[in-house]
Design an enzyme around this catalytic site. Structure first.
Site, PDB file in Angstrom:
ATOM      1  N   ASP A 104      17.854 -76.988 -66.008  1.00 13.57           N
ATOM      2  CA  ASP A 104      18.522 -76.091 -66.950  1.00 13.57           C
ATOM      3  C   ASP A 104      18.354 -74.634 -66.508  1.00 13.57           C
ATOM      4  O   ASP A 104      17.258 -74.207 -66.150  1.00 13.57           O
ATOM      5  CB  ASP A 104      17.862 -76.292 -68.328  1.00 13.57           C
ATOM      6  CG  ASP A 104      18.596 -75.610 -69.450  1.00 13.57           C
ATOM      7  OD1 ASP A 104      19.744 -75.995 -69.721  1.00 13.57           O
ATOM      8  OD2 ASP A 104      18.019 -74.682 -70.051  1.00 13.57           O
TER       9      ASP A 104
ATOM     10  N   GLU B  71       7.207 -86.489 -52.265  1.00 14.34           N
ATOM     11  CA  GLU B  71       5.945 -87.235 -52.368  1.00 14.34           C
ATOM     12  C   GLU B  71       6.189 -88.625 -52.958  1.00 14.34           C
ATOM     13  O   GLU B  71       5.302 -89.476 -52.956  1.00 14.34           O
ATOM     14  CB  GLU B  71       4.977 -86.545 -53.355  1.00 14.34           C
ATOM     15  CG  GLU B  71       4.346 -85.265 -52.874  1.00 14.34           C
ATOM     16  CD  GLU B  71       3.765 -84.483 -54.067  1.00 14.34           C
ATOM     17  OE1 GLU B  71       3.679 -85.036 -55.198  1.00 14.34           O
ATOM     18  OE2 GLU B  71       3.427 -83.318 -53.862  1.00 14.34           O
TER      19      GLU B  71
HETATM   20  C1  GLC Z   1      21.729 -74.461 -70.674  1.00  5.37           C
HETATM   21  C2  GLC Z   1      22.105 -75.590 -71.585  1.00  5.37           C
HETATM   22  C3  GLC Z   1      22.478 -75.028 -72.897  1.00  5.37           C
HETATM   23  C4  GLC Z   1      21.291 -74.274 -73.458  1.00  5.37           C
HETATM   24  C5  GLC Z   1      20.833 -73.202 -72.501  1.00  5.37           C
HETATM   25  C6  GLC Z   1      19.483 -72.667 -72.874  1.00  5.37           C
HETATM   26  O1  GLC Z   1      22.799 -73.683 -70.352  1.00  5.37           O
HETATM   27  O2  GLC Z   1      23.107 -76.355 -71.005  1.00  5.37           O
HETATM   28  O3  GLC Z   1      22.890 -76.026 -73.793  1.00  5.37           O
HETATM   29  O4  GLC Z   1      21.630 -73.698 -74.683  1.00  5.37           O
HETATM   30  O5  GLC Z   1      20.697 -73.705 -71.203  1.00  5.37           O
HETATM   31  O6  GLC Z   1      18.492 -73.614 -72.606  1.00  5.37           O
END
Ligand code: GLC
Length: 567
Positions: free
Chosen positions: A214, A278
């Site tokens: 993310d 790993e």
């Molecule tokens: C990413 C996710 C989104 C979230 C953001 C903050 O873009 O896809 O849904 O709100 O990160 O974590």
């Protein structure tokens, strides 16, 4: 702990599974609800995995299921080594992975390293320990400006609206690029890196096949946190060339936003790649990095970093042949530089579903969120174009991502009333940003009444429109011409002809103008007609699959098809 191993590589295949994988995003809140509380859960997902196998995808990517106060639908993680009770338990996760692997599906989980939840033990400890403490140094705490420190430390704005800083009781401020419940970690602190490598190991030992990272472009901030006084939006990407300031660098180039796509992130992923190596098996790292141009994006895909990145340039491209062709060419050329496979994507849990997005005039497709008072999409046009867009996408070489429900042609729910909306960006902008709830409405599986098989009863955390009755999996299964059957056929033919491992060669179709895209991929000819005039299929070509009717063998407007060419 799960004893299952990854799904086996079929005999006779040498390429690693992810190079051409079609990966289906499961959004746990909205996929299937086993216990009837209106919120999806892991046992619900497990009970529906056969749908993914029948669809013909290779893997699923599970959005976060960690313990979380759900201030950002689980992207606010309180504990990276457990499961949110609303979704189930670690044993439920193991059961899901085991069932997926038994069905030949890989499992990719979401890792959220840019920020934790304010409920995470580290942040609680940081608050308790006070200014200057080692506990605070895991986050980005700073003193404020102004005589009494009453002004935020700099001008940065949150992606969800408002300032990117929140003040705590003792007067210090902490950085949050997203909601105030999502404090950013300080990745210059080695403890942070060590912790996440350990978290990766935790899930690798449980048998996961990969991680979707993310906000992969956000972890490291420019030293000194230089000013950046501009509105933020995830979809804007980190393209300095589009920077609101225009060119201002010494060499005339635009300055890159100091919170995105900084050089230091690459060292993090090199370390993570070593952690993956790993472990046995072909495990992957996938970057959610809103970075362009593609030459910048593919720097995340160098051979000692990640395996794949979402191609958001493709998702953002307007429904125009020239734009799409440019994006496809730029994508393939950039990925070739690093020897990584490209990926393609049209929908996810952050953007307006493509069956609605494409129902607006080309070039005015909305990015995130549509409300009841906004201009509404042309639903029939949107679905027609969405089917064509997917047919085009799945004919391209590389990997592809699907978002749950797109195989049903689900539209964005644009009519959600304000009181049911839960996306923090809605509240943080006073409703100016409609938020992403409209693409997160629970899936219709079967039946005549809400929740249409999502759960055992009528409960669903967001209301489903009555029109979704006809769109359920049961209603579309076996129904000729349904979007579900189109996806099944596309995925089957794609696999059969090895299109994901193929190569693209543009073709000039006789009589086709600039609004037609045509290319060869292996022994398949892919044609998409975005123009007003029908386009005749080449003589002798046999249609393998088409997004719509082909009257007299020709492709009408907003139709795409795959053809087998005469030998
Ligand atoms: C990413 C996710 C989104 C979230 C953001 C903050 O873009 O896809 O849904 O709100 O990160 O974590």
């Amino acid at each position: 702990m799960s004893q299952t191993s990854s799904a086996a590589t079929p005999p006779g295949r040498s390429a690693p599974w992810w190079r051409d994988a079609v990966i289906y995003q499961v959004y746990p809140r909205s996929f299937a609800d086993a216990d009837g509380d209106g919120m999806g859960d892991l046992p619900g997902i497990t009970s529906r995995l056969q749908h993914l196998a029948d669809l013909g995808v290779d893997a699923l990517w599970l959005s976060p299921v960690y313990p979380s106060p759900q201030k950002d639908a689980g992207y606010d993680v309180a504990d990276y080594r457990d499961v949110e009770p609303v979704f189930g338990t670690l044993a439920d996760f193991d059961a899901l992975a085991e069932r997926a692997h038994a069905l030949g599906l890989r499992v990719v989980v979401d890792i959220v390293p840019n920020h934790t939840s304010t409920e995470h033990a580290w942040f609680r400890a940081a608050l308790a320990a006070g200014p200057g403490s080692p506990e605070r140094s895991r986050y980005v705490f700073r003193e404020g400006r102004g005589e009494h420190g009453e002004q935020p430390p700099n001008s940065w704005r949150s992606v969800f609206g408002g300032p990117a800083w929140t003040r705590v009781a003792d007067g210090s401020w902490y950085l949050h690029l997203f909601d105030s419940s999502q404090p950013d970690l300080d990745w210059t602190n080695p403890e942070v890196d060590a912790e996440f490598r350990d978290v990766l190991r935790f899930w690798l030992r449980r048998g996961v096949d990969g991680f979707r990272i993310d906000v992969a472009h956000g972890l490291v901030k420019a030293e000194g946190l230089p000013e950046w006084d501009h509105e933020q939006a995830l979809l804007d990407g980190a393209d300095g060339a589009d920077g609101p300031d225009g060119p201002d660098g010494a060499d005339g180039s635009a300055r890159r936003p100091p919170m995105w796509d900084q050089e230091g992130v690459h060292e993090v992923y090199r370390g993570w790649r070593r952690v993956l190596e790993e472990h046995p098996g072909e495990r992957i790292l996938v970057a959610e990095a809103w970075v362009s141009p593609p030459e910048r994006l593919v720097r995340y895909l160098r051979s000692d970093e990640m395996h794949q990145a979402f191609n958001f340039d493709y998702l953002r491209a307007p429904w125009r042949a020239g734009d799409l062709r440019r994006v496809v060419d730029a994508t393939l050329a950039a990925h070739d530089l690093v020897g990584a496979p490209s990926t393609w994507v049209l929908s996810n849990h952050d953007v307006v579903r493509h069956a609605s997005r494409l129902g607006y005039p080309a070039g005015s497709e909305p990015a995130s969120g549509v409300g009841p008072d906004d201009p509404q999409p042309d639903a029939a046009l949107g679905l027609r174009r969405a089917r064509a867009a997917t047919t085009l996408m799945l004919g391209l070489p590389g990997g592809a991502y699907l978002y749950q429900g797109e195989e049903l042609g689900l539209p964005e729910v644009t009519t959600l009333p304000a009181q049911v909306r839960q996306d923090p960006s809605f509240a943080r902008t006073g409703g100016a940003d409609r938020g992403r709830d409209g693409c997160r409405v629970p899936i219709p599986w079967s039946g005549e009444e809400p929740s249409y098989g999502f759960g055992p009863g009528s409960a669903s955390w967001l209301p489903q429109p009555p029109s979704w009755r006809e769109l359920s999996v049961a209603a579309q299964s076996g129904a000729e011409g349904s979007t579900l059957e189109l996806y099944r056929r596309l995925l089957a033919v794609r696999r059969e002809h090895g299109l994901g491992l193929g190569a693209l060669r543009w073709v000039d179709l006789p009589g086709a103008g600039p609004d037609v895209l045509a290319f060869r991929n292996g022994d398949v000819l892919v044609v998409a007609n975005l123009g007003a005039q029908p386009v005749a299929a080449p003589a002798g070509a046999r249609a393998l699959v088409a997004s719509g009717e082909l009257p007299g063998g020709a492709l009408p407007t907003d139709t795409a098809a795959w053809f087998a060419l005469p030998a």
